[in-house]
Design a protein around this motif. Structure first.
Motif, PDB file in Angstrom:
ATOM      1  N   GLU A 139       1.041  -1.998  -0.617  1.00 37.28           N
ATOM      2  CA  GLU A 139       0.074  -0.198   0.072  1.00 37.28           C
ATOM      3  C   GLU A 139       1.116   1.450   0.344  1.00 37.28           C
ATOM      4  OE1 GLU A 139      -4.005  -2.165   2.267  1.00 37.28           O
ATOM      5  OE2 GLU A 139      -1.835  -0.990   3.643  1.00 37.28           O
ATOM      6  N   GLY A 140       1.903   1.352   0.893  1.00 37.72           N
ATOM      7  CA  GLY A 140       3.354   2.248   0.936  1.00 37.72           C
ATOM      8  C   GLY A 140       3.543   2.794  -0.931  1.00 37.72           C
ATOM      9  N   LYS A 141       3.974   1.456  -1.782  1.00 37.66           N
ATOM     10  CA  LYS A 141       4.060   1.886  -3.233  1.00 37.66           C
ATOM     11  C   LYS A 141       3.530   1.900  -3.848  1.00 37.66           C
ATOM     12  CE  LYS A 141       7.359  -2.405  -2.750  1.00 37.66           C
ATOM     13  NZ  LYS A 141       8.002  -3.253  -3.346  1.00 37.66           N
ATOM     14  N   MET A 142       1.955   1.678  -2.824  1.00 36.85           N
ATOM     15  CA  MET A 142       1.095   2.366  -4.103  1.00 36.85           C
ATOM     16  C   MET A 142       0.772   3.583  -3.788  1.00 36.85           C
ATOM     17  SD  MET A 142      -2.879   0.966  -4.602  1.00 36.85           S
ATOM     18  CE  MET A 142      -3.326   0.881  -2.795  1.00 36.85           C
ATOM     19  N   LEU A 143       0.303   4.194  -2.879  1.00 37.43           N
ATOM     20  CA  LEU A 143       0.615   5.770  -2.585  1.00 37.43           C
ATOM     21  C   LEU A 143       1.356   6.552  -2.638  1.00 37.43           C
ATOM     22  CD1 LEU A 143       1.752   7.564  -0.169  1.00 37.43           C
ATOM     23  CD2 LEU A 143       1.044   5.395   1.260  1.00 37.43           C
ATOM     24  N   LEU A 144       2.506   6.054  -2.723  1.00 39.12           N
ATOM     25  CA  LEU A 144       3.772   6.930  -3.548  1.00 39.12           C
ATOM     26  C   LEU A 144       3.700   7.274  -5.052  1.00 39.12           C
ATOM     27  CD1 LEU A 144       6.717   5.536  -1.723  1.00 39.12           C
ATOM     28  CD2 LEU A 144       5.980   7.077  -1.427  1.00 39.12           C
ATOM     29  N   GLN A 145       2.621   6.093  -5.816  1.00 32.60           N
ATOM     30  CA  GLN A 145       2.859   6.408  -7.142  1.00 32.60           C
ATOM     31  C   GLN A 145       2.404   7.214  -7.439  1.00 32.60           C
ATOM     32  OE1 GLN A 145       4.800   4.359  -9.824  1.00 32.60           O
ATOM     33  NE2 GLN A 145       3.380   5.710 -10.865  1.00 32.60           N
ATOM     34  N   VAL A 146       0.835   7.051  -5.853  1.00 32.60           N
ATOM     35  CA  VAL A 146      -0.120   8.379  -6.773  1.00 32.60           C
ATOM     36  C   VAL A 146       0.417   9.748  -6.705  1.00 32.60           C
ATOM     37  CG1 VAL A 146      -2.413   8.987  -5.964  1.00 32.60           C
ATOM     38  CG2 VAL A 146      -2.305   6.462  -6.068  1.00 32.60           C
ATOM     39  N   LEU A 147       0.396   9.599  -5.118  1.00 34.36           N
ATOM     40  CA  LEU A 147       1.635  11.417  -5.094  1.00 34.36           C
ATOM     41  C   LEU A 147       2.456  12.051  -5.424  1.00 34.36           C
ATOM     42  CD1 LEU A 147       2.294  10.805  -0.844  1.00 34.36           C
ATOM     43  CD2 LEU A 147       0.156  11.834  -2.288  1.00 34.36           C
ATOM     44  N   HIS A 148       2.969  10.319  -6.713  1.00 30.13           N
ATOM     45  CA  HIS A 148       4.413  10.966  -7.727  1.00 30.13           C
ATOM     46  C   HIS A 148       3.682  11.884  -8.487  1.00 30.13           C
ATOM     47  CE1 HIS A 148       7.424  11.261 -10.086  1.00 30.13           C
ATOM     48  NE2 HIS A 148       7.288  10.394 -10.944  1.00 30.13           N
ATOM     49  N   ASP A 149       2.713  11.124  -9.024  1.00 32.73           N
ATOM     50  CA  ASP A 149       2.163  11.391 -10.122  1.00 32.73           C
ATOM     51  C   ASP A 149       0.940  12.324 -10.530  1.00 32.73           C
ATOM     52  OD1 ASP A 149       2.545   8.717 -11.846  1.00 32.73           O
ATOM     53  OD2 ASP A 149       1.378   7.402 -10.552  1.00 32.73           O
ATOM     54  N   HIS A 150       0.197  13.172  -9.810  1.00 30.99           N
ATOM     55  CA  HIS A 150      -0.426  14.222  -8.569  1.00 30.99           C
ATOM     56  C   HIS A 150       0.553  15.078  -8.734  1.00 30.99           C
ATOM     57  CE1 HIS A 150      -3.326  11.863 -11.098  1.00 30.99           C
ATOM     58  NE2 HIS A 150      -3.296  10.667  -9.648  1.00 30.99           N
ATOM     59  N   ALA A 151       1.500  14.797  -8.374  1.00 32.72           N
ATOM     60  CA  ALA A 151       2.454  16.332  -7.654  1.00 32.72           C
ATOM     61  C   ALA A 151       2.059  17.207  -7.816  1.00 32.72           C
ATOM     62  CB  ALA A 151       3.628  15.956  -7.686  1.00 32.72           C
ATOM     63  N   GLN A 152       1.574  17.934  -9.148  1.00 33.40           N
ATOM     64  CA  GLN A 152       1.117  19.124 -10.218  1.00 33.40           C
ATOM     65  C   GLN A 152      -0.180  19.777  -8.965  1.00 33.40           C
ATOM     66  OE1 GLN A 152       3.245  21.578 -11.116  1.00 33.40           O
ATOM     67  NE2 GLN A 152       4.731  19.839 -10.920  1.00 33.40           N
ATOM     68  N   LEU A 153      -1.199  18.753  -9.245  1.00 33.02           N
ATOM     69  CA  LEU A 153      -2.377  19.065  -8.520  1.00 33.02           C
ATOM     70  C   LEU A 153      -2.198  18.846  -6.692  1.00 33.02           C
ATOM     71  CD1 LEU A 153      -4.769  15.971 -10.484  1.00 33.02           C
ATOM     72  CD2 LEU A 153      -4.793  18.802 -10.870  1.00 33.02           C
ATOM     73  N   ILE A 154      -1.301  18.631  -6.350  1.00 28.12           N
ATOM     74  CA  ILE A 154      -1.193  17.974  -4.559  1.00 28.12           C
ATOM     75  C   ILE A 154      -0.873  20.474  -4.474  1.00 28.12           C
ATOM     76  CG2 ILE A 154       0.095  17.564  -2.660  1.00 28.12           C
ATOM     77  CD1 ILE A 154      -0.572  14.608  -4.166  1.00 28.12           C
ATOM     78  N   LYS A 155      -0.157  20.659  -5.704  1.00 28.41           N
ATOM     79  CA  LYS A 155       0.651  21.635  -5.234  1.00 28.41           C
ATOM     80  C   LYS A 155      -0.416  22.864  -5.282  1.00 28.41           C
ATOM     81  CE  LYS A 155       4.987  21.337  -7.198  1.00 28.41           C
ATOM     82  NZ  LYS A 155       5.803  21.596  -8.289  1.00 28.41           N
ATOM     83  N   GLN A 156      -1.464  22.424  -5.867  1.00 25.40           N
ATOM     84  CA  GLN A 156      -2.788  23.614  -5.903  1.00 25.40           C
ATOM     85  C   GLN A 156      -4.211  23.760  -5.737  1.00 25.40           C
ATOM     86  OE1 GLN A 156      -2.775  23.956  -9.843  1.00 25.40           O
ATOM     87  NE2 GLN A 156      -0.738  23.583 -10.535  1.00 25.40           N
ATOM     88  N   ASN A 157      -3.688  21.974  -4.730  1.00 25.51           N
ATOM     89  CA  ASN A 157      -5.415  21.902  -4.207  1.00 25.51           C
ATOM     90  C   ASN A 157      -5.055  21.642  -2.867  1.00 25.51           C
ATOM     91  OD1 ASN A 157      -7.419  22.219  -6.636  1.00 25.51           O
ATOM     92  ND2 ASN A 157      -5.709  20.912  -7.457  1.00 25.51           N
ATOM     93  N   LYS A 158      -6.137  21.189  -2.149  1.00 30.46           N
ATOM     94  CA  LYS A 158      -6.540  21.211  -0.523  1.00 30.46           C
ATOM     95  C   LYS A 158      -6.717  19.769  -1.036  1.00 30.46           C
ATOM     96  CE  LYS A 158      -7.669  25.687   1.598  1.00 30.46           C
ATOM     97  NZ  LYS A 158      -9.044  26.684   1.890  1.00 30.46           N
ATOM     98  N   CYS A 159      -6.184  18.742  -0.457  1.00 30.60           N
ATOM     99  CA  CYS A 159      -6.162  17.151  -0.695  1.00 30.60           C
ATOM    100  C   CYS A 159      -6.186  16.206  -0.079  1.00 30.60           C
ATOM    101  CB  CYS A 159      -4.550  16.832  -2.130  1.00 30.60           C
ATOM    102  SG  CYS A 159      -4.715  17.821  -3.443  1.00 30.60           S
ATOM    103  N   GLU A 160      -6.495  15.661  -0.387  1.00 30.54           N
ATOM    104  CA  GLU A 160      -7.072  14.121   0.839  1.00 30.54           C
ATOM    105  C   GLU A 160      -6.671  13.138   0.332  1.00 30.54           C
ATOM    106  OE1 GLU A 160     -10.597  14.473   4.004  1.00 30.54           O
ATOM    107  OE2 GLU A 160     -10.167  15.969   4.927  1.00 30.54           O
ATOM    108  N   LEU A 161      -6.142  12.304   1.143  1.00 26.53           N
ATOM    109  CA  LEU A 161      -5.223  10.896   0.483  1.00 26.53           C
ATOM    110  C   LEU A 161      -6.051  10.497   1.377  1.00 26.53           C
ATOM    111  CD1 LEU A 161      -2.605   9.318  -1.062  1.00 26.53           C
ATOM    112  CD2 LEU A 161      -1.946   9.194   1.396  1.00 26.53           C
ATOM    113  N   VAL A 162      -7.140   9.156   0.354  1.00 22.39           N
ATOM    114  CA  VAL A 162      -7.332   8.132   1.428  1.00 22.39           C
ATOM    115  C   VAL A 162      -7.282   6.785   0.915  1.00 22.39           C
ATOM    116  CG1 VAL A 162      -9.705   7.247   1.469  1.00 22.39           C
ATOM    117  CG2 VAL A 162      -9.212   9.578   1.274  1.00 22.39           C
ATOM    118  N   ILE A 163      -6.861   5.833   1.962  1.00 23.21           N
ATOM    119  CA  ILE A 163      -6.441   4.281   1.036  1.00 23.21           C
ATOM    120  C   ILE A 163      -7.770   3.198   1.929  1.00 23.21           C
ATOM    121  CG2 ILE A 163      -5.290   2.739   1.848  1.00 23.21           C
ATOM    122  CD1 ILE A 163      -2.518   4.446   2.211  1.00 23.21           C
ATOM    123  N   THR A 164      -8.136   2.683   1.158  1.00 18.43           N
ATOM    124  CA  THR A 164      -9.743   1.730   1.733  1.00 18.43           C
ATOM    125  C   THR A 164      -8.780  -0.106   1.209  1.00 18.43           C
ATOM    126  OG1 THR A 164     -10.445   1.738  -0.571  1.00 18.43           O
ATOM    127  CG2 THR A 164     -11.370   3.018   0.930  1.00 18.43           C
TER     128      THR A 164
END
Length: 207
Positions: A139-164
């Motif tokens: 799950e750690g590897k999966m979240l790193l991929q999500v954060l890496h792929d959407h780094a530009q969006l994270i810079k511009q928005n208030k985001c929450e990371l949700v793992i289910t």
């Protein structure tokens, strides 16, 4: 997630601050504009705030304003990512990540020993969730991929990371400016993490 609201009068009394302080912090962007919620009441229009968020923010401001200027505090609370870069050993030294989790991160992301703020956020979130026991390594590897792929969006928005998890299968979602969300029956929310709060925690350690 939805927040319990607190009225402006209750907030000023509970936090021990003045009307002038509150709006000065608003003008300096220490308190987000969208936390000032106008609602109709029997006495007319009143201002309310998300209780947990505003009290936590005011506590941080009061703790740090003796050592930092309002402009420095505004930089710390800003969702914008700074151009700061640090070596991996410096991140370990500043307690942003442990040596053990850094080794795991570097095995997954073999980029370089230099960390931009986006990579600092990745390794900090990995540290936070692995050490809490909330997630496993896959799950750690999966979240790193999500954060890496959407780094530009994270810079511009208030985001929450949700793992289910459901039926042993994990999913990782990045929610932009979320208020509430619901999943089908049988889905367990493993973690719901504010990335803006994580950025503030990293900046506090750097400062």
């Amino acid at each position: 997630m939805s927040d319990e609201l607190i009225s402006k009068k209750e907030l000023l009394d509970l936090a021990g601050i003045s009307y002038g302080q509150l709006y000065r912090w608003k003008r300096k962007d220490l308190i987000p504009e969208d936390w000032f919620i106008r609602k109709s009441t029997f006495t007319g229009q009143e201002t309310f705030f998300p209780k947990e968020k505003i009290l936590e923010r005011i506590h941080k401001i009061q703790m740090m304003k003796e050592n930092l200027s309002l402009d420095e505090l505004a930089d710390m609370f800003s969702p914008n990512i700074s151009d700061l870069k640090l070596e991996k050993d410096e991140l370990i030294k500043r307690n942003i990540v442990s040596d053990s989790v850094m080794k795991i991160y570097m095995e997954i992301d073999k980029d370089s020993n230099e960390f931009t703020f986006s990579r600092m956020l990745e390794v900090y979130v990995l540290e936070k969730l692995l050490h809490s026991g909330e997630i496993n390594l896959d799950e750690g590897k999966m979240l790193l991929q999500v954060l890496h792929d959407h780094a530009q969006l994270i810079k511009q928005n208030k985001c929450e990371l949700v793992i289910t998890r459901k039926l042993g299968v994990s999913s990782c979602l990045l929610l932009m400016n979320p208020e509430t969300f619901h999943f089908d029956k049988g889905t367990k929310v493993v973690t719901d993490l504010s990335l803006l709060a994580c950025m503030e925690e990293i900046k506090a350690k750097l400062l």
